[in-house]
Design a protein around this motif. Structure first.
Motif, PDB file in Angstrom:
ATOM      1  N   GLY A  45     -22.307  44.460 -49.738  1.00 33.84           N
ATOM      2  CA  GLY A  45     -23.330  43.469 -49.443  1.00 33.84           C
ATOM      3  C   GLY A  45     -24.699  44.100 -49.333  1.00 33.84           C
ATOM      4  N   PRO A  46     -25.736  43.295 -49.081  1.00 35.75           N
ATOM      5  CA  PRO A  46     -27.117  43.793 -48.998  1.00 35.75           C
ATOM      6  C   PRO A  46     -27.342  44.635 -47.751  1.00 35.75           C
ATOM      7  CG  PRO A  46     -27.013  41.465 -48.409  1.00 35.75           C
ATOM      8  CD  PRO A  46     -25.654  41.830 -48.910  1.00 35.75           C
ATOM      9  N   ALA A  47     -28.546  45.141 -47.630  1.00 37.11           N
ATOM     10  CA  ALA A  47     -28.875  46.068 -46.543  1.00 37.11           C
ATOM     11  C   ALA A  47     -28.724  45.430 -45.176  1.00 37.11           C
ATOM     12  CB  ALA A  47     -30.296  46.594 -46.731  1.00 37.11           C
ATOM     13  N   ASP A  48     -29.110  44.143 -45.034  1.00 30.23           N
ATOM     14  CA  ASP A  48     -28.994  43.533 -43.709  1.00 30.23           C
ATOM     15  C   ASP A  48     -27.544  43.324 -43.308  1.00 30.23           C
ATOM     16  OD1 ASP A  48     -28.729  41.706 -45.706  1.00 30.23           O
ATOM     17  OD2 ASP A  48     -30.039  40.182 -44.849  1.00 30.23           O
ATOM     18  N   ALA A  49     -26.629  43.275 -44.278  1.00 30.57           N
ATOM     19  CA  ALA A  49     -25.200  43.237 -43.960  1.00 30.57           C
ATOM     20  C   ALA A  49     -24.714  44.625 -43.553  1.00 30.57           C
ATOM     21  CB  ALA A  49     -24.399  42.721 -45.143  1.00 30.57           C
ATOM     22  N   GLN A  50     -25.173  45.660 -44.272  1.00 31.34           N
ATOM     23  CA  GLN A  50     -24.760  47.013 -43.933  1.00 31.34           C
ATOM     24  C   GLN A  50     -25.181  47.392 -42.513  1.00 31.34           C
ATOM     25  OE1 GLN A  50     -22.758  48.750 -45.823  1.00 31.34           O
ATOM     26  NE2 GLN A  50     -22.798  47.169 -47.418  1.00 31.34           N
ATOM     27  N   ALA A  51     -26.289  46.810 -42.056  1.00 36.24           N
ATOM     28  CA  ALA A  51     -26.745  47.099 -40.692  1.00 36.24           C
ATOM     29  C   ALA A  51     -25.773  46.578 -39.640  1.00 36.24           C
ATOM     30  CB  ALA A  51     -28.133  46.487 -40.479  1.00 36.24           C
ATOM     31  N   MET A  52     -24.876  45.671 -40.035  1.00 36.84           N
ATOM     32  CA  MET A  52     -23.909  45.099 -39.102  1.00 36.84           C
ATOM     33  C   MET A  52     -22.539  45.760 -39.188  1.00 36.84           C
ATOM     34  SD  MET A  52     -24.759  41.035 -39.443  1.00 36.84           S
ATOM     35  CE  MET A  52     -26.422  40.407 -39.127  1.00 36.84           C
ATOM     36  N   ARG A  53     -22.414  46.793 -40.009  1.00 36.64           N
ATOM     37  CA  ARG A  53     -21.105  47.405 -40.205  1.00 36.64           C
ATOM     38  C   ARG A  53     -20.530  47.956 -38.903  1.00 36.64           C
ATOM     39  NH1 ARG A  53     -18.115  51.800 -41.113  1.00 36.64           N
ATOM     40  NH2 ARG A  53     -16.604  51.729 -42.847  1.00 36.64           N
ATOM     41  N   ASP A  54     -21.336  48.669 -38.139  1.00 35.56           N
ATOM     42  CA  ASP A  54     -20.836  49.252 -36.892  1.00 35.56           C
ATOM     43  C   ASP A  54     -20.366  48.174 -35.920  1.00 35.56           C
ATOM     44  OD1 ASP A  54     -21.375  51.747 -37.875  1.00 35.56           O
ATOM     45  OD2 ASP A  54     -23.265  52.000 -36.793  1.00 35.56           O
ATOM     46  N   ALA A  55     -21.089  47.055 -35.874  1.00 33.51           N
ATOM     47  CA  ALA A  55     -20.689  45.962 -34.990  1.00 33.51           C
ATOM     48  C   ALA A  55     -19.355  45.364 -35.423  1.00 33.51           C
ATOM     49  CB  ALA A  55     -21.769  44.882 -34.966  1.00 33.51           C
ATOM     50  N   LEU A  56     -19.111  45.293 -36.727  1.00 35.50           N
ATOM     51  CA  LEU A  56     -17.835  44.790 -37.232  1.00 35.50           C
ATOM     52  C   LEU A  56     -16.692  45.729 -36.866  1.00 35.50           C
ATOM     53  CD1 LEU A  56     -18.980  43.591 -40.762  1.00 35.50           C
ATOM     54  CD2 LEU A  56     -18.204  42.121 -38.891  1.00 35.50           C
ATOM     55  N   VAL A  57     -16.920  47.024 -37.024  1.00 35.16           N
ATOM     56  CA  VAL A  57     -15.868  47.994 -36.694  1.00 35.16           C
ATOM     57  C   VAL A  57     -15.528  47.936 -35.202  1.00 35.16           C
ATOM     58  CG1 VAL A  57     -15.327  50.459 -36.608  1.00 35.16           C
ATOM     59  CG2 VAL A  57     -16.458  49.502 -38.629  1.00 35.16           C
ATOM     60  N   GLU A  58     -16.541  47.747 -34.361  1.00 35.11           N
ATOM     61  CA  GLU A  58     -16.286  47.654 -32.930  1.00 35.11           C
ATOM     62  C   GLU A  58     -15.424  46.447 -32.583  1.00 35.11           C
ATOM     63  OE1 GLU A  58     -19.943  47.634 -30.856  1.00 35.11           O
ATOM     64  OE2 GLU A  58     -20.479  49.702 -31.379  1.00 35.11           O
ATOM     65  N   ARG A  59     -15.534  45.386 -33.358  1.00 34.25           N
ATOM     66  CA  ARG A  59     -14.771  44.165 -33.081  1.00 34.25           C
ATOM     67  C   ARG A  59     -13.375  44.177 -33.706  1.00 34.25           C
ATOM     68  NH1 ARG A  59     -19.870  43.290 -32.487  1.00 34.25           N
ATOM     69  NH2 ARG A  59     -20.638  41.663 -31.080  1.00 34.25           N
ATOM     70  N   TRP A  60     -13.077  45.157 -34.526  1.00 28.66           N
ATOM     71  CA  TRP A  60     -11.775  45.213 -35.181  1.00 28.66           C
ATOM     72  C   TRP A  60     -10.682  45.446 -34.129  1.00 28.66           C
ATOM     73  CZ3 TRP A  60      -9.344  43.590 -39.109  1.00 28.66           C
ATOM     74  CH2 TRP A  60      -8.129  44.155 -39.501  1.00 28.66           C
ATOM     75  N   PRO A  61      -9.645  44.586 -34.074  1.00 28.62           N
ATOM     76  CA  PRO A  61      -8.662  44.663 -32.985  1.00 28.62           C
ATOM     77  C   PRO A  61      -7.592  45.734 -33.153  1.00 28.62           C
ATOM     78  CG  PRO A  61      -8.146  42.819 -34.432  1.00 28.62           C
ATOM     79  CD  PRO A  61      -9.437  43.403 -34.936  1.00 28.62           C
ATOM     80  N   LEU A  62      -7.513  46.407 -34.331  1.00 28.39           N
ATOM     81  CA  LEU A  62      -6.458  47.405 -34.566  1.00 28.39           C
ATOM     82  C   LEU A  62      -7.082  48.740 -34.975  1.00 28.39           C
ATOM     83  CD1 LEU A  62      -3.871  45.238 -36.551  1.00 28.39           C
ATOM     84  CD2 LEU A  62      -3.698  45.988 -34.170  1.00 28.39           C
ATOM     85  N   PRO A  63      -7.786  49.412 -34.078  1.00 29.94           N
ATOM     86  CA  PRO A  63      -8.361  50.719 -34.415  1.00 29.94           C
ATOM     87  C   PRO A  63      -7.261  51.778 -34.511  1.00 29.94           C
ATOM     88  CG  PRO A  63      -8.688  50.257 -32.093  1.00 29.94           C
ATOM     89  CD  PRO A  63      -8.073  49.022 -32.679  1.00 29.94           C
ATOM     90  N   GLU A  64      -7.614  52.914 -35.046  1.00 28.99           N
ATOM     91  CA  GLU A  64      -6.648  54.014 -35.153  1.00 28.99           C
ATOM     92  C   GLU A  64      -6.143  54.407 -33.765  1.00 28.99           C
ATOM     93  OE1 GLU A  64      -8.413  57.180 -37.330  1.00 28.99           O
ATOM     94  OE2 GLU A  64      -8.617  56.034 -39.189  1.00 28.99           O
ATOM     95  N   GLY A  65      -4.830  54.555 -33.666  1.00 28.10           N
ATOM     96  CA  GLY A  65      -4.203  54.899 -32.394  1.00 28.10           C
ATOM     97  C   GLY A  65      -3.618  53.712 -31.659  1.00 28.10           C
ATOM     98  N   SER A  66      -3.948  52.490 -32.095  1.00 26.48           N
ATOM     99  CA  SER A  66      -3.409  51.299 -31.434  1.00 26.48           C
ATOM    100  C   SER A  66      -2.065  50.917 -32.035  1.00 26.48           C
ATOM    101  CB  SER A  66      -4.390  50.142 -31.558  1.00 26.48           C
ATOM    102  OG  SER A  66      -4.540  49.761 -32.912  1.00 26.48           O
ATOM    103  N   PHE A  67      -1.258  50.132 -31.304  1.00 26.19           N
ATOM    104  CA  PHE A  67       0.006  49.624 -31.831  1.00 26.19           C
ATOM    105  C   PHE A  67      -0.285  48.554 -32.883  1.00 26.19           C
ATOM    106  CE2 PHE A  67       1.703  50.803 -27.486  1.00 26.19           C
ATOM    107  CZ  PHE A  67       2.355  51.936 -27.952  1.00 26.19           C
ATOM    108  N   PHE A  68       0.439  48.615 -33.974  1.00 25.49           N
ATOM    109  CA  PHE A  68       0.235  47.644 -35.046  1.00 25.49           C
ATOM    110  C   PHE A  68       0.981  46.352 -34.736  1.00 25.49           C
ATOM    111  CE2 PHE A  68       1.521  45.589 -38.994  1.00 25.49           C
ATOM    112  CZ  PHE A  68       0.289  45.425 -39.615  1.00 25.49           C
ATOM    113  N   ARG A  69       0.287  45.216 -34.860  1.00 24.58           N
ATOM    114  CA  ARG A  69       0.890  43.903 -34.676  1.00 24.58           C
ATOM    115  C   ARG A  69       0.471  43.031 -35.850  1.00 24.58           C
ATOM    116  NH1 ARG A  69      -1.495  45.442 -29.932  1.00 24.58           N
ATOM    117  NH2 ARG A  69      -0.162  45.700 -28.084  1.00 24.58           N
ATOM    118  N   SER A  70       1.424  42.386 -36.481  1.00 22.25           N
ATOM    119  CA  SER A  70       1.120  41.554 -37.645  1.00 22.25           C
ATOM    120  C   SER A  70       0.161  40.415 -37.322  1.00 22.25           C
ATOM    121  CB  SER A  70       2.417  41.004 -38.248  1.00 22.25           C
ATOM    122  OG  SER A  70       3.203  42.055 -38.752  1.00 22.25           O
ATOM    123  N   PRO A  71       0.333  39.680 -36.197  1.00 26.06           N
ATOM    124  CA  PRO A  71      -0.621  38.597 -35.909  1.00 26.06           C
ATOM    125  C   PRO A  71      -2.056  39.101 -35.762  1.00 26.06           C
ATOM    126  CG  PRO A  71       1.365  38.328 -34.581  1.00 26.06           C
ATOM    127  CD  PRO A  71       1.454  39.666 -35.225  1.00 26.06           C
TER     128      PRO A  71
END
Length: 632
Positions: free
Chosen positions: A159-185
């Motif tokens: 996406g454009p630059a203003d979308a790239q500026a939100m990448r870190d915020a998206l990663v912070e909201r991701w519910p399955l980071p590395e090291g977490s238990f995997f759940r399909s839901p």
């Protein structure tokens, strides 16, 4: 307690007088009729309460279900399997049991896999025993094995630059980071969460380009890959208004929190939060009984080249003029009647007139105020006048007040800067002459409310701070500076504790008038306390300075309160509280008095109705207090 300087906003004063105090409709009945009605209502309430407290009869079980599985899976096994759902069903037939057992293994393993136990194996059997009532016993055994953990997460955002500026915020909201238990839901919900978050911030065409979850059961590890295309960021488009007939279109347009722009693509980026803010402002404006603000996403979907999001506003207008009549009763101020008149489009300019006559046992008031429509910046102007006679605790006061001011309001914070002129004549029982007092005061009031509900809050806080002052010789008989603050905090009790459902409420109130003497200062700028909304166990405004056979306002105030409410039956709470404080003329004379008591709370549609019995330690007597809502 005297009204703060900002209550020269006489419309707010009327609202406080009508809505903040307890009120019961006034009626007159013969003694026998009243007794009969009281007995009938008491019996009805007792029967209703008993019906709420009596347990419902339990449904008969069709079989006994035993579950051997990790704690995290047991509840899902009871809720989501056929065996769990049909255990108490009246329509169950014993011939269905073999089918339920056969399906149970597949269902149990699917539940375990969804929770991240991909090597889980399940067994469902009917054991060779029956319970004490002769029912068959079914056992579900789940050998969950090791749980799958996320060992890699690769996220790509196109996406454009203003979308790239939100990448870190998206990663912070991701519910399955590395090291977490995997759940399909959570894997599926997480993808929807990121798309929704982008769409609410203007990337309305955001979509998932690719997603992959590679699970290695032997290593109990999951590698996740996610690629999202944000698409272009859209901006606010044209505003379409439906239902606007009586009022000028500018009243709606001026409340928008965004700038549309004069040329295509020059307006502010679309955000869902701005839509909610716009809707909140329209509902609070006083012109409309219902408001819906919706983005026209259908127009965006049908036209791939569109770069703006049109906004549709659907309104139901209030009547331009309204007459009001009300009767009520308050334990603080006694019986009362209100006759009011409102005009929401005065002189065709959208100005709001709020006027009326309020008659109470302790107060007579005639008031009127005019307020301009609120602008997008939040600013509005207001002017008004009030004539009032107050007769409480031996003090008789005739007041005349006029004011003009500028306010600013947003979703949490209100500000009001005003200039007001007060003339007051006071008569005390042991004084023959009338004491004339005048003050031209410059006042600033600031308040913030972060509450989950403005009517019946269960969490959050409110904070009010006021500063006002007058200068002798400039329309005033004495120079003074008045400082006042009030804070309330609501703490919900933890759900997992024994106090689940309970509510703790704290109150702190502090005020001081800086001057060498209170003589010549209008009473509205001084402090008294006592009553249902301040210090319970004491009569209304009975705590202050004793003078000439009456109780008058002092220069210093400090009050604190703590209250706990606990649920009894739905919408009813028991309460216990301790109130401490006093109002005096000098801090050196300050001695706090205590009020303790208990009561009940009913969560009504207009706010909590409180009925309290409180003991005033300093006066050694009990009092009953009735109030509706909270005095913020």
């Amino acid at each position: 307690m005297p009204q703060p300087p900002s209550c020269s906003d006489v419309g707010n004063c009327r609202a406080q007088a009508v809505a903040r105090q307890g009120k019961l409709g006034m009626a007159s009945y013969p003694v026998v009729s009243r007794l009969a009605r009281w007995l009938a209502e008491s019996c009805a309430w007792l029967m209703f309460g008993a019906s709420l407290l009596l347990p419902l009869p339990a449904l008969a079980a069709n079989y006994t279900l035993e579950i051997e599985a990790p704690n995290e899976l047991r509840d899902a096994l009871r809720r989501q399997t056929l065996l769990g759902r049909w255990i108490n069903e009246p329509g169950f037939e014993i011939d269905q049991l073999p089918l339920f057992i056969e399906r149970g293994k597949e269902e149990a393993e699917a539940i375990a896999h969804a929770a991240g136990f991909f090597s889980a194996q399940a067994e469902v059997v009917q054991v060779q025993k029956t319970d004490s009532e002769g029912l068959p016993t079914i056992r579900i055994v789940v050998d969950a094995g090791a749980r799958t953990t996320v060992n890699h997460f690769a996220f790509t955002l196109d996406g454009p630059a203003d979308a790239q500026a939100m990448r870190d915020a998206l990663v912070e909201r991701w519910p399955l980071p590395e090291g977490s238990f995997f759940r399909s839901p959570e894997w599926e919900q997480g993808k929807r969460l990121l798309i929704d978050w982008l769409q609410q911030r203007g990337f309305v065409r955001a979509r998932v380009l690719d997603s992959r979850a590679e699970v290695d059961p032997e290593l109990t590890a999951a590698a996740l890959q996610l690629r999202i295309d944000s698409g272009p960021r859209l901006r606010f488009g044209a505003l379409r208004i439906k239902g606007l007939q009586r009022y000028d279109r500018s009243i709606v347009e001026d409340l928008r929190p965004w700038h549309e722009g004069e040329t295509p693509g020059s307006g502010d980026p679309y955000t869902f939060d701005d839509l909610l803010t716009f809707q909140t402002r329209l509902r609070a404006s006083g012109y409309f009984s219902s408001v819906d603000v919706l983005p026209d996403l259908a127009a965006v979907e049908t036209d791939p080249a569109r770069t703006t999001v049109p906004v549709l506003v659907e309104l139901t207008e209030r009547q331009t003029q309204r007459a009001m009549f009300g009767l009520g009763y308050s334990t603080d101020e006694g019986p009362r009647g209100l006759l009011g008149y409102e005009h929401r489009n005065l002189l065709g300019r959208g100005w709001q007139l709020d006027s009326g006559v309020l008659l109470q046992s302790v107060r007579r008031r005639v008031f009127a105020s005019v307020r301009t429509p609120q602008k997008a910046s939040g600013y509005y102007y207001q002017a008004g006048a009030r004539l009032e006679r107050l007769d409480v605790q031996g003090e008789l006061v005739d007041k005349q007040t006029v004011f003009i001011g500028e306010g600013k309001r947003n979703e949490e914070i209100d500000r009001f800067l005003s200039l007001q002129y007060q003339i007051e004549r006071q008569v005390l029982p042991q004084q023959d002459d009338r004491d004339l007092r005048r003050a031209l005061t410059l006042s600033y009031a600031w308040s913030q409310r972060k509450l989950d509900s403005q009517i019946d809050p269960r969490s959050g806080y409110s904070l009010t701070t006021q500063v006002s002052g007058a200068l002798k010789g400039v329309g005033s008989d004495r120079s003074f500076v008045r400082l006042y603050t009030r804070a309330m905090k609501f703490w919900p009790m933890p759900r997992e504790s024994a106090l689940a459902g309970g509510l703790l409420i704290g109150l702190a109130e502090l005020g001081y008038v800086i001057t060498d003497s209170r003589e010549g200062i209008p009473s509205e700028n001084l402090f008294r306390t006592g009553g249902a909304q301040s210090l319970r166990g004491y009569s209304y405004q009975s705590l202050g300075v004793h003078e000439a056979g009456a109780i008058v306002g002092g220069r210093a105030l400090a009050v604190g309160s703590i209250e706990y409410q606990h649920p009894i039956v739905p919408n009813w709470y028991g309460a216990a509280f301790v109130d401490v404080g006093n109002a005096v003329d000098r801090w050196s004379n300050y001695k706090a008095v205590v009020g303790i008591g208990a009561g009940v709370r009913w969560r009504s549609p207009v706010g909590p109705v409180s009925l309290d019995v409180a003991y005033g330690e300093a006066v050694r007597r009990w009092r009953i207090h009735l109030a509706v809502g909270y005095a913020f």
